[in-house]
Design a protein around this motif. Structure first.
Motif, mmCIF file in Angstrom:
data_model
loop_
_atom_site.group_PDB
_atom_site.id
_atom_site.type_symbol
_atom_site.label_atom_id
_atom_site.label_comp_id
_atom_site.label_asym_id
_atom_site.label_seq_id
_atom_site.Cartn_x
_atom_site.Cartn_y
_atom_site.Cartn_z
ATOM 1 N N VAL A 246 0.835 -1.204 0.000
ATOM 2 C CA VAL A 246 0.000 0.000 0.000
ATOM 3 C C VAL A 246 0.869 1.253 0.000
ATOM 4 N N ALA A 247 1.882 1.276 0.866
ATOM 5 C CA ALA A 247 2.735 2.459 0.965
ATOM 6 C C ALA A 247 3.479 2.728 -0.345
ATOM 7 N N LEU A 248 4.021 1.690 -0.953
ATOM 8 C CA LEU A 248 4.764 1.885 -2.206
ATOM 9 C C LEU A 248 3.822 2.273 -3.345
ATOM 10 N N ALA A 249 2.623 1.694 -3.367
ATOM 11 C CA ALA A 249 1.666 2.020 -4.428
ATOM 12 C C ALA A 249 1.211 3.467 -4.356
ATOM 13 N N ARG A 250 1.208 4.032 -3.151
ATOM 14 C CA ARG A 250 0.806 5.436 -3.038
ATOM 15 C C ARG A 250 2.003 6.386 -3.094
ATOM 16 N N GLY A 251 3.163 5.846 -3.451
ATOM 17 C CA GLY A 251 4.314 6.693 -3.741
ATOM 18 C C GLY A 251 5.245 7.002 -2.597
ATOM 19 N N GLU A 252 5.118 6.291 -1.479
ATOM 20 C CA GLU A 252 6.019 6.562 -0.364
ATOM 21 C C GLU A 252 7.416 6.015 -0.650
ATOM 22 N N ARG A 253 8.418 6.628 -0.035
ATOM 23 C CA ARG A 253 9.803 6.181 -0.185
ATOM 24 C C ARG A 253 10.004 4.853 0.545
ATOM 25 N N PRO A 254 11.020 4.080 0.156
ATOM 26 C CA PRO A 254 11.248 2.796 0.825
ATOM 27 C C PRO A 254 11.387 2.916 2.338
ATOM 28 N N GLU A 255 12.043 3.970 2.809
ATOM 29 C CA GLU A 255 12.208 4.151 4.253
ATOM 30 C C GLU A 255 10.858 4.271 4.946
ATOM 31 N N GLU A 256 9.968 5.069 4.372
ATOM 32 C CA GLU A 256 8.639 5.259 4.952
ATOM 33 C C GLU A 256 7.824 3.977 4.871
ATOM 34 N N ALA A 257 7.889 3.328 3.716
ATOM 35 C CA ALA A 257 7.148 2.080 3.531
ATOM 36 C C ALA A 257 7.617 1.023 4.522
ATOM 37 N N GLY A 258 8.926 0.955 4.758
ATOM 38 C CA GLY A 258 9.468 -0.010 5.698
ATOM 39 C C GLY A 258 9.013 0.237 7.119
ATOM 40 N N ARG A 259 8.982 1.494 7.527
ATOM 41 C CA ARG A 259 8.536 1.807 8.892
ATOM 42 C C ARG A 259 7.058 1.467 9.079
ATOM 43 N N LEU A 260 6.241 1.773 8.078
ATOM 44 C CA LEU A 260 4.822 1.428 8.180
ATOM 45 C C LEU A 260 4.649 -0.090 8.230
#
Length: 286
Positions: A246-260
């Motif tokens: 979900v995080a990557l599909a909405r354009g978040e950076r890998p760091e943000e996606a990983g934390r979520l």
């Protein structure tokens, strides 16, 4: 944003016991839950809880249990138009004792996703999660049909890796994929670099009991596990994959996606069974 998940749908019976009895012995059940389960269903439900539109490409039995499973998916907001109906519904029994799980599985051949079950949901999604407990020919057909981000969950063969955008593997799967021990974040970074070289743009690997490591061509990040008391790790990986996709599909950076993703996994392990509520979860620091 739309997520399609190709994966297992099952009835999940969770039993918490004080001890696992030996042959000829019995044990009381401290807690019993009967819920919608299967890795595919868990990921799809978690994606909806995180604000995405999600469709499950899976198989429910042509039986009363299958009726209940499909009804539960719909109640959870998952698009069930790509759920096939045939045979007997899959059953997973999760016996939890002392924070450790033991699975008893009845997964009929008919409950596995076939290439002919892949409809337009896969081609139309912004991200497609392919759970690799499904047959290889189904996984390969899914990544070929995918019109968006391809997220693989599990042990991927070379022909799948070269078509993947994202690979997620737990500790054991990461070691199997790379043939090397992953005992530290540094080991995971090295293993991730090896796997990025085989095709994926982003690789997420677990360091058991310590962290998750995300590696991509221009960087890496180590995200420590959260501090919840672990009751049952069932569903932790599913929540991680859902949040990552979900995080990557909405354009978040890998760091943000990983934390979520790590925060989602933490919320999943503080109770018995894979049924998790990720509603209201946000990337730490938001």
């Amino acid at each position: 944003m739309r997520i399609a998940v190709v994966g297992q749908l099952a009835r999940d019976l969770v039993l918490v016991v004080p001890e696992v009895p030996g042959a000829g012995a019995t044990s009381p059940v401290l807690e019993r839950r009967e819920v919608l389960g299967g890795k595919g269903a868990n990921i799809a439900v978690n994606a909806v809880q995180l604000g995405a539109s999600a469709a499950l490409v899976g198989v429910a039995g042509d039986d009363e249990v299958g009726d209940h499973l499909v009804e539960r998916l719909r109640a959870d907001g998952v698009d069930t138009s790509s759920v096939a109906r045939r045979g007997k519904s899959a059953l997973i029994v999760d016996v939890v004792c002392g924070g450790k799980w033991r699975y008893l599985q009845d997964i009929p051949e008919t409950s596995l996703v076939a290439p002919t079950d892949l409809g337009p949901a896969v081609a139309e999604a912004d991200a497609v999660v392919v759970q690799l407990q499904q047959p290889h020919d189904t996984a390969l057909a899914a990544v070929r049909k995918a019109g968006g981000l391809v997220v693989l969950d599990g042990v991927a063969t070379p022909d799948l890796l070269e078509r993947a955008d994202v690979l997620r593997a737990d500790h054991q799967e990461g070691e199997e994929l790379t043939g090397r021990s992953i005992g530290s974040p540094g080991d995971a970074v090295a293993a991730g670099r090896t796997l990025v070289g085989r095709g994926p743009d982003l690789v997420a690997l677990e360091v058991a009991g310590e962290a998750n490591v995300l590696v991509w061509s221009s960087g890496e990040v180590v995200v420590p596990l959260t501090e919840e008391d672990v009751v049952d790790t069932t569903g932790g990986g599913d929540a991680f994959v859902a949040a990552l996709a979900v995080a990557l599909a909405r354009g978040e950076r890998p760091e943000e996606a990983g934390r979520l993703a790590v925060a989602a996994a933490g919320r999943a392990v503080d109770h018995a069974g894979g049924r998790t509520d990720l509603g209201g979860l946000r990337t730490p620091g938001e």
